[in-house]
Design a protein around this motif. Structure first.
Motif, PDB file in Angstrom:
ATOM      1  N   HIS A 228       0.856  -1.197   0.000  1.00  0.00           N
ATOM      2  CA  HIS A 228       0.000   0.000   0.000  1.00  0.00           C
ATOM      3  C   HIS A 228       0.893   1.248   0.000  1.00  0.00           C
ATOM      4  O   HIS A 228       1.068   1.888   1.041  1.00  0.00           O
ATOM      5  CB  HIS A 228      -0.934   0.010   1.207  1.00  0.00           C
ATOM      6  CG  HIS A 228      -1.725  -1.250   1.367  1.00  0.00           C
ATOM      7  ND1 HIS A 228      -1.287  -2.311   2.134  1.00  0.00           N
ATOM      8  CD2 HIS A 228      -2.925  -1.611   0.846  1.00  0.00           C
ATOM      9  CE1 HIS A 228      -2.192  -3.269   2.093  1.00  0.00           C
ATOM     10  NE2 HIS A 228      -3.192  -2.878   1.317  1.00  0.00           N
ATOM     11  N   PRO A 229       1.483   1.594  -1.128  1.00  0.00           N
ATOM     12  CA  PRO A 229       2.416   2.733  -1.135  1.00  0.00           C
ATOM     13  C   PRO A 229       1.742   4.069  -0.846  1.00  0.00           C
ATOM     14  O   PRO A 229       2.320   4.932  -0.186  1.00  0.00           O
ATOM     15  CB  PRO A 229       3.002   2.699  -2.557  1.00  0.00           C
ATOM     16  CG  PRO A 229       2.000   1.951  -3.372  1.00  0.00           C
ATOM     17  CD  PRO A 229       1.371   0.954  -2.453  1.00  0.00           C
ATOM     18  N   LEU A 230       0.501   4.252  -1.321  1.00  0.00           N
ATOM     19  CA  LEU A 230      -0.177   5.528  -1.093  1.00  0.00           C
ATOM     20  C   LEU A 230      -0.507   5.714   0.388  1.00  0.00           C
ATOM     21  O   LEU A 230      -0.308   6.802   0.946  1.00  0.00           O
ATOM     22  CB  LEU A 230      -1.451   5.588  -1.933  1.00  0.00           C
ATOM     23  CG  LEU A 230      -2.114   6.958  -2.082  1.00  0.00           C
ATOM     24  CD1 LEU A 230      -1.170   7.930  -2.757  1.00  0.00           C
ATOM     25  CD2 LEU A 230      -3.416   6.843  -2.861  1.00  0.00           C
ATOM     26  N   ALA A 231      -1.011   4.655   1.027  1.00  0.00           N
ATOM     27  CA  ALA A 231      -1.308   4.749   2.455  1.00  0.00           C
ATOM     28  C   ALA A 231      -0.041   4.935   3.277  1.00  0.00           C
ATOM     29  O   ALA A 231      -0.023   5.695   4.264  1.00  0.00           O
ATOM     30  CB  ALA A 231      -2.053   3.491   2.913  1.00  0.00           C
ATOM     31  N   THR A 232       1.046   4.269   2.881  1.00  0.00           N
ATOM     32  CA  THR A 232       2.319   4.440   3.584  1.00  0.00           C
ATOM     33  C   THR A 232       2.836   5.868   3.460  1.00  0.00           C
ATOM     34  O   THR A 232       3.350   6.445   4.418  1.00  0.00           O
ATOM     35  CB  THR A 232       3.353   3.450   3.035  1.00  0.00           C
ATOM     36  OG1 THR A 232       2.821   2.118   3.091  1.00  0.00           O
ATOM     37  CG2 THR A 232       4.639   3.502   3.830  1.00  0.00           C
ATOM     38  N   PHE A 233       2.664   6.455   2.277  1.00  0.00           N
ATOM     39  CA  PHE A 233       3.123   7.832   2.058  1.00  0.00           C
ATOM     40  C   PHE A 233       2.345   8.816   2.926  1.00  0.00           C
ATOM     41  O   PHE A 233       2.927   9.666   3.618  1.00  0.00           O
ATOM     42  CB  PHE A 233       2.983   8.190   0.576  1.00  0.00           C
ATOM     43  CG  PHE A 233       3.209   9.641   0.278  1.00  0.00           C
ATOM     44  CD1 PHE A 233       4.500  10.159   0.252  1.00  0.00           C
ATOM     45  CD2 PHE A 233       2.142  10.487   0.025  1.00  0.00           C
ATOM     46  CE1 PHE A 233       4.708  11.504  -0.016  1.00  0.00           C
ATOM     47  CE2 PHE A 233       2.343  11.825  -0.260  1.00  0.00           C
ATOM     48  CZ  PHE A 233       3.633  12.346  -0.275  1.00  0.00           C
ATOM     49  N   PHE A 234       1.017   8.708   2.913  1.00  0.00           N
ATOM     50  CA  PHE A 234       0.210   9.663   3.664  1.00  0.00           C
ATOM     51  C   PHE A 234       0.265   9.402   5.172  1.00  0.00           C
ATOM     52  O   PHE A 234      -0.075  10.296   5.957  1.00  0.00           O
ATOM     53  CB  PHE A 234      -1.238   9.630   3.184  1.00  0.00           C
ATOM     54  CG  PHE A 234      -1.451  10.416   1.924  1.00  0.00           C
ATOM     55  CD1 PHE A 234      -1.445  11.797   1.954  1.00  0.00           C
ATOM     56  CD2 PHE A 234      -1.639   9.775   0.719  1.00  0.00           C
ATOM     57  CE1 PHE A 234      -1.625  12.538   0.804  1.00  0.00           C
ATOM     58  CE2 PHE A 234      -1.836  10.508  -0.451  1.00  0.00           C
ATOM     59  CZ  PHE A 234      -1.827  11.892  -0.411  1.00  0.00           C
TER      60      PHE A 234
ATOM     61  N   SER B  99      -6.580  10.384   9.020  1.00  0.00           N
ATOM     62  CA  SER B  99      -6.059   9.374   8.093  1.00  0.00           C
ATOM     63  C   SER B  99      -5.469   8.184   8.837  1.00  0.00           C
ATOM     64  O   SER B  99      -5.674   7.031   8.441  1.00  0.00           O
ATOM     65  CB  SER B  99      -5.005  10.005   7.174  1.00  0.00           C
ATOM     66  OG  SER B  99      -3.900  10.474   7.927  1.00  0.00           O
TER      67      SER B  99
ATOM     68  N   THR C 278      -4.949   4.413   7.401  1.00  0.00           N
ATOM     69  CA  THR C 278      -3.633   3.759   7.360  1.00  0.00           C
ATOM     70  C   THR C 278      -3.500   2.640   8.392  1.00  0.00           C
ATOM     71  O   THR C 278      -2.843   1.638   8.132  1.00  0.00           O
ATOM     72  CB  THR C 278      -2.521   4.791   7.588  1.00  0.00           C
ATOM     73  OG1 THR C 278      -2.692   5.401   8.877  1.00  0.00           O
ATOM     74  CG2 THR C 278      -2.576   5.880   6.525  1.00  0.00           C
TER      75      THR C 278
ATOM     76  N   GLU D 268       5.825  -2.269   5.897  1.00  0.00           N
ATOM     77  CA  GLU D 268       4.701  -1.379   6.183  1.00  0.00           C
ATOM     78  C   GLU D 268       4.437  -1.293   7.676  1.00  0.00           C
ATOM     79  O   GLU D 268       4.196  -0.205   8.213  1.00  0.00           O
ATOM     80  CB  GLU D 268       3.459  -1.870   5.458  1.00  0.00           C
ATOM     81  CG  GLU D 268       3.480  -1.677   3.967  1.00  0.00           C
ATOM     82  CD  GLU D 268       2.255  -2.245   3.284  1.00  0.00           C
ATOM     83  OE1 GLU D 268       1.993  -1.859   2.142  1.00  0.00           O
ATOM     84  OE2 GLU D 268       1.566  -3.082   3.907  1.00  0.00           O
TER      85      GLU D 268
END
Length: 232
Positions: A50-56, A95, A100, A138
């Motif tokens: 989950h790259p987007l969730a990890t980023f945010f 978030s 996340t 993650e």
């Protein structure tokens, strides 16, 4: 004699008195090589699913810290800096609490108010198969970000207090409160969430059964009284 000698030279699989050719196939089929679990384990260790969730998960909280440190360099307006940092902290709280945590570690917490007006913390640990579980990278990023950032805001609290910058004190306390709430909720999800869920659900079901029990007792008392008056 020549035929017998030729028959002696034939392989065992082609002899009339030997085992059928199917036996060779059965011998090879007994050896099974399954690399699925090793590949799954390698994916869990190396890949971020989950790259987007990890980023945010890191973006909002790191942005709030960087903005707090460099706000005086870019703007002289205290109100603008205060509102910007507070918005970043609010986005981070929402978030992490709702997105996340569920995606990266399979945990979720929320607060529920029962019919009596009492507030209860609810904790949930999601059990998923290994192919859909979060990776170790993650989970490591999630817990490091969740623990380190409240520590940094606590350091900001002492530095603000000792330097007598009291106008920033309310913002620092808000940052500590929002991020500590997420840390508290997810630690309970990880360690003792299931016990709390069972206790709260038993309380809720117990309070829900009270009116039914009372109605049953009233009906039973009414039937007993009616029976007594009938016998008289």
């Amino acid at each position: 004699a020549a035929g017998a000698a030729g028959g002696a030279r034939l392989p065992r699989a082609l002899r009339a008195d030997g085992p059928p050719p199917q036996a060779l196939v059965d011998d090879t089929e007994d050896v099974s090589l399954d690399f699925g679990s090793e590949e799954e384990l390698a994916l869990r260790k190396a890949r971020i699913r989950h790259p987007l969730a990890t980023f945010f998960h890191l973006f909002f909280r790191v942005s709030a810290i960087v903005t707090y440190l460099s706000c005086d360099w870019f703007s002289n307006s205290f109100v603008a800096c205060f509102v910007t940092i507070l918005l970043l902290l609010s986005f981070d709280f929402w978030s992490v609490k709702n997105v996340t945590g569920r995606l990266l570690v399979g945990l979720r917490w929320w607060n529920q108010i029962d019919e009596d007006g009492k507030s209860h913390w609810m904790f949930e640990a999601k059990r998923v198969p290994t192919i859909a579980a979060s990776t170790e990278a993650e989970a490591r990023i999630f817990w490091l970000g969740l623990i380190i950032c409240p520590v940094i805001w606590t350091m900001f609290f002492f530095s603000t207090l000792f330097s007598l910058k009291l106008k920033w004190l309310a913002l620092v306390i808000a940052g500590i409160s929002l991020q500590t709430a997420n840390l508290y909720g997810y630690i309970h999800c990880k360690l003792g969430g299931q016990k709390t869920i069972s206790r709260v659900t038993s309380r809720l079901f117990g309070t829900a059964d009270v009116p039914k029990r009372q109605s049953r007792r009233i009906s039973e008392d009414g039937t007993e009284e009616h029976g007594k008056t009938g016998t008289r």
